[in-house]
Design a protein around this motif. Structure first.
Motif, PDB file in Angstrom:
ATOM      1  N   SER A 149       0.799  -1.222   0.000  1.00 30.85           N
ATOM      2  CA  SER A 149       0.000   0.000   0.000  1.00 30.85           C
ATOM      3  C   SER A 149       0.834   1.276   0.000  1.00 30.85           C
ATOM      4  O   SER A 149       0.282   2.368  -0.115  1.00 30.85           O
ATOM      5  CB  SER A 149      -0.917   0.013   1.226  1.00 30.85           C
ATOM      6  OG  SER A 149      -0.137   0.097   2.414  1.00 30.85           O
ATOM      7  N   THR A 174      -6.420  -1.812  10.633  1.00 33.15           N
ATOM      8  CA  THR A 174      -7.178  -0.907   9.769  1.00 33.15           C
ATOM      9  C   THR A 174      -8.195  -1.664   8.929  1.00 33.15           C
ATOM     10  O   THR A 174      -9.355  -1.252   8.791  1.00 33.15           O
ATOM     11  CB  THR A 174      -6.224  -0.116   8.860  1.00 33.15           C
ATOM     12  OG1 THR A 174      -5.266   0.582   9.665  1.00 33.15           O
ATOM     13  CG2 THR A 174      -6.980   0.890   8.014  1.00 33.15           C
ATOM     14  N   LEU A 178     -12.440  -1.250   9.138  1.00 28.99           N
ATOM     15  CA  LEU A 178     -13.318  -0.989   7.997  1.00 28.99           C
ATOM     16  C   LEU A 178     -14.291  -2.141   7.755  1.00 28.99           C
ATOM     17  O   LEU A 178     -15.436  -1.921   7.329  1.00 28.99           O
ATOM     18  CB  LEU A 178     -12.496  -0.718   6.742  1.00 28.99           C
ATOM     19  CG  LEU A 178     -11.781   0.638   6.689  1.00 28.99           C
ATOM     20  CD1 LEU A 178     -11.133   0.839   5.325  1.00 28.99           C
ATOM     21  CD2 LEU A 178     -12.743   1.782   6.968  1.00 28.99           C
ATOM     22  N   VAL A 201     -13.847  -6.308   2.367  1.00 27.60           N
ATOM     23  CA  VAL A 201     -12.832  -5.278   2.602  1.00 27.60           C
ATOM     24  C   VAL A 201     -11.466  -5.950   2.521  1.00 27.60           C
ATOM     25  O   VAL A 201     -11.257  -7.008   3.113  1.00 27.60           O
ATOM     26  CB  VAL A 201     -12.991  -4.607   3.979  1.00 27.60           C
ATOM     27  CG1 VAL A 201     -11.836  -3.644   4.250  1.00 27.60           C
ATOM     28  CG2 VAL A 201     -14.320  -3.871   4.078  1.00 27.60           C
ATOM     29  N   GLY A 205      -6.990  -2.233   0.185  1.00 31.49           N
ATOM     30  CA  GLY A 205      -7.935  -1.133   0.058  1.00 31.49           C
ATOM     31  C   GLY A 205      -8.042  -0.314   1.328  1.00 31.49           C
ATOM     32  O   GLY A 205      -8.153   0.921   1.286  1.00 31.49           O
ATOM     33  N   ALA A 206      -8.007  -0.996   2.480  1.00 25.75           N
ATOM     34  CA  ALA A 206      -8.096  -0.285   3.753  1.00 25.75           C
ATOM     35  C   ALA A 206      -6.901   0.627   3.957  1.00 25.75           C
ATOM     36  O   ALA A 206      -7.034   1.764   4.432  1.00 25.75           O
ATOM     37  CB  ALA A 206      -8.206  -1.287   4.900  1.00 25.75           C
ATOM     38  N   THR A 209      -7.154   3.707   1.897  1.00 29.38           N
ATOM     39  CA  THR A 209      -8.085   4.635   2.534  1.00 29.38           C
ATOM     40  C   THR A 209      -7.424   5.368   3.696  1.00 29.38           C
ATOM     41  O   THR A 209      -7.631   6.567   3.891  1.00 29.38           O
ATOM     42  CB  THR A 209      -9.327   3.877   3.031  1.00 29.38           C
ATOM     43  OG1 THR A 209      -9.992   3.285   1.911  1.00 29.38           O
ATOM     44  CG2 THR A 209     -10.286   4.801   3.749  1.00 29.38           C
ATOM     45  N   GLN A 211      -4.478   6.275   3.896  1.00 27.31           N
ATOM     46  CA  GLN A 211      -3.589   7.291   3.321  1.00 27.31           C
ATOM     47  C   GLN A 211      -4.316   8.198   2.332  1.00 27.31           C
ATOM     48  O   GLN A 211      -3.700   8.750   1.420  1.00 27.31           O
ATOM     49  CB  GLN A 211      -2.437   6.602   2.586  1.00 27.31           C
ATOM     50  CG  GLN A 211      -1.606   5.666   3.438  1.00 27.31           C
ATOM     51  CD  GLN A 211      -0.650   4.886   2.572  1.00 27.31           C
ATOM     52  OE1 GLN A 211       0.461   5.333   2.310  1.00 27.31           O
ATOM     53  NE2 GLN A 211      -1.078   3.726   2.112  1.00 27.31           N
ATOM     54  N   GLN A 212      -5.605   8.358   2.509  1.00 26.23           N
ATOM     55  CA  GLN A 212      -6.403   9.073   1.523  1.00 26.23           C
ATOM     56  C   GLN A 212      -5.868  10.473   1.232  1.00 26.23           C
ATOM     57  O   GLN A 212      -5.831  10.901   0.081  1.00 26.23           O
ATOM     58  CB  GLN A 212      -7.857   9.154   1.995  1.00 26.23           C
ATOM     59  CG  GLN A 212      -8.795   9.763   0.974  1.00 26.23           C
ATOM     60  CD  GLN A 212     -10.237   9.399   1.242  1.00 26.23           C
ATOM     61  OE1 GLN A 212     -10.510   8.382   1.857  1.00 26.23           O
ATOM     62  NE2 GLN A 212     -11.161  10.214   0.788  1.00 26.23           N
ATOM     63  N   THR A 216      -4.302  11.127  -2.428  1.00 26.32           N
ATOM     64  CA  THR A 216      -5.056  12.070  -3.257  1.00 26.32           C
ATOM     65  C   THR A 216      -4.159  13.214  -3.708  1.00 26.32           C
ATOM     66  O   THR A 216      -4.223  13.649  -4.872  1.00 26.32           O
ATOM     67  CB  THR A 216      -6.271  12.617  -2.490  1.00 26.32           C
ATOM     68  OG1 THR A 216      -7.121  11.523  -2.124  1.00 26.32           O
ATOM     69  CG2 THR A 216      -7.068  13.592  -3.349  1.00 26.32           C
TER      70      THR A 216
END
Length: 400
Positions: A149, A174, A178, A201, A205-206, A209, A211-212, A216
């Protein structure tokens, strides 16, 4: 009495290790009755993991992931064991599993196998890298979730090799958080529609998220994370410093210009705080190494307790850098009840991390310690409508 917000919800928990069990232990804290389905021979491998050589052979790792739960042993590879599982699944609200992709289908306990017998069933899966793609069937542990990730890269000091801290299992925890959120959302949707559904989940993917913000920024600007060096931070008032006796303190003066004069004055560096060469964030960033050198020399002249009091009085955000021993006696931890006491069959009264969520009308939390392997098998089957002679027959066949 169990009065948590999920009181009355029953969950069949087929998860092992940490990612899945943490999701279900969170749901158990919310009041759900979690039935842990374990292999009759080995049980959850987490039972013997890490510190099982501690007092009375109790694993703190397993205890943390499985309190409040009830344990039933079942041979899911046998036709009789699958029949028992199907009977149990027909009467519960949720099934949670973290088998590798394809295993649940092979065992005959996938969502497609269970939903006809229970159309209201919520079927939740914890995966590693997600249910699609070339590595969907790869087994994943915490270090892999952090690595793939980008987290290990993001937390690496400039020029230093990547390192892994396994103190708490960031990717596992994490993903579990979720997954628990997904289950509660699916239960809420079922209240409106009357229909169950499948939710999934992944660790990957978690962690994306989690590190959104950073990811981003990367997607929009090409930003790459760079771990701030303590001796050269962008903002010297947003940093870590060693006080007397090597006790560390964190200062969180994000608005550096606002706090800089008072910060310096408290440290006996009034002239530095008034120096026009360091009046702005940009100027201080340019001279950050020299400023931190001077600040380091000043901090060690004070005790941490003294500086925490002074900074707090001046309105400068700050915190001690706590060890685990510090954390469990921290006045805020104690005052808010973040640590609870439980009765343990071998250790007597023990302390565990409590549920951090507060409900004014439906309080949840820790109720009981983790179960012994299979300790609730008979009671769970009796509740499902089995007779004693049926249970005895299943035991004789090695199903239980």
């Amino acid at each position: 009495m169990n009065k948590g917000p999920l009181s009355g919800v029953t969950i069949l928990d087929c998860t092992i290790w940490q990612n899945g069990p943490f999701a279900t232990v969170m749901l158990s804290d919310l009041g759900a009755d979690v039935i842990k389905v374990e292999d009759r021979a080995t049980g959850d491998p987490g039972r013997g993991f890490m510190d099982a050589s501690g007092p009375a052979g109790v694993s703190g790792y397993f205890e943390a992931m499985n309190r409040n739960k009830r344990s039933i042993t079942l041979d899911l590879k046998s036709p009789e064991g699958r029949a028992v599982f199907h009977r149990l699944a027909a009467g519960v609200d949720v099934v949670v599993q973290n088998f590798r992709l394809g295993v649940a289908e092979k065992l005959g306990i996938a969502y497609a196998d269970l939903k006809e017998g229970n159309p209201r069933l919520i079927y939740a899966s914890a995966t590693g890298f997600g249910p699609k793609g070339p590595d969907a069937r790869v087994g994943v542990f915490d270090i892999l979730g952090q690595a793939r990730s980008g987290v290990l890269h993001a937390l690496r000091e400039p020029g230093a090799p990547a390192e892994y801290n396994n103190a708490f299992g960031l990717a596992d925890q994490t993903g579990g958080i979720l997954l628990a959120q997904a289950v509660t959302a699916a239960l809420f949707a079922r209240e409106r529609t009357g229909e169950g559904q499948e939710v999934e989940v992944s660790q990957l993917g978690a962690m994306l998220t989690l590190q959104q913000m950073g990811l981003t920024r990367h997607l929009i600007t090409g930003y790459e994370p760079a771990m701030s060096r303590r001796d050269a931070p962008r903002n010297p008032v947003f940093n870590l410093y060693a006080c007397a006796n090597d006790e560390w303190i964190a200062v969180g003066g994000l608005q550096g210009d606002r706090y800089w004069p008072d910060f310096c004055a408290i440290l006996g560096l009034e002239a530095l705080g008034r120096d026009p060469d360091y009046a702005t964030m940009q100027q201080r960033t340019a001279a950050t190494r020299e400023l931190v050198r001077q600040l380091d020399e000043a901090f060690v002249r004070f005790t941490r307790t003294d500086l925490l009091a002074r900074f707090t009085e001046a309105g400068i955000p700050c915190s001690p850098v706590n060890s685990y021993a510090d954390v469990v006696s921290d006045p805020q931890v104690v005052a808010n009840g973040y640590i609870e006491e439980l009765d343990h069959p071998h250790l007597g009264r023990i302390r565990e991390i409590g549920m951090p969520i507060r409900f004014s009308a439906t309080p949840g939390g820790a109720r009981s310690s983790a179960p012994e392997l299979g300790q609730d098998t008979e009671m769970i089957l009796l509740e499902a409508g089995y007779e004693w002679d049926e249970i005895s027959a299943l035991r004789d066949k090695g199903v239980l």
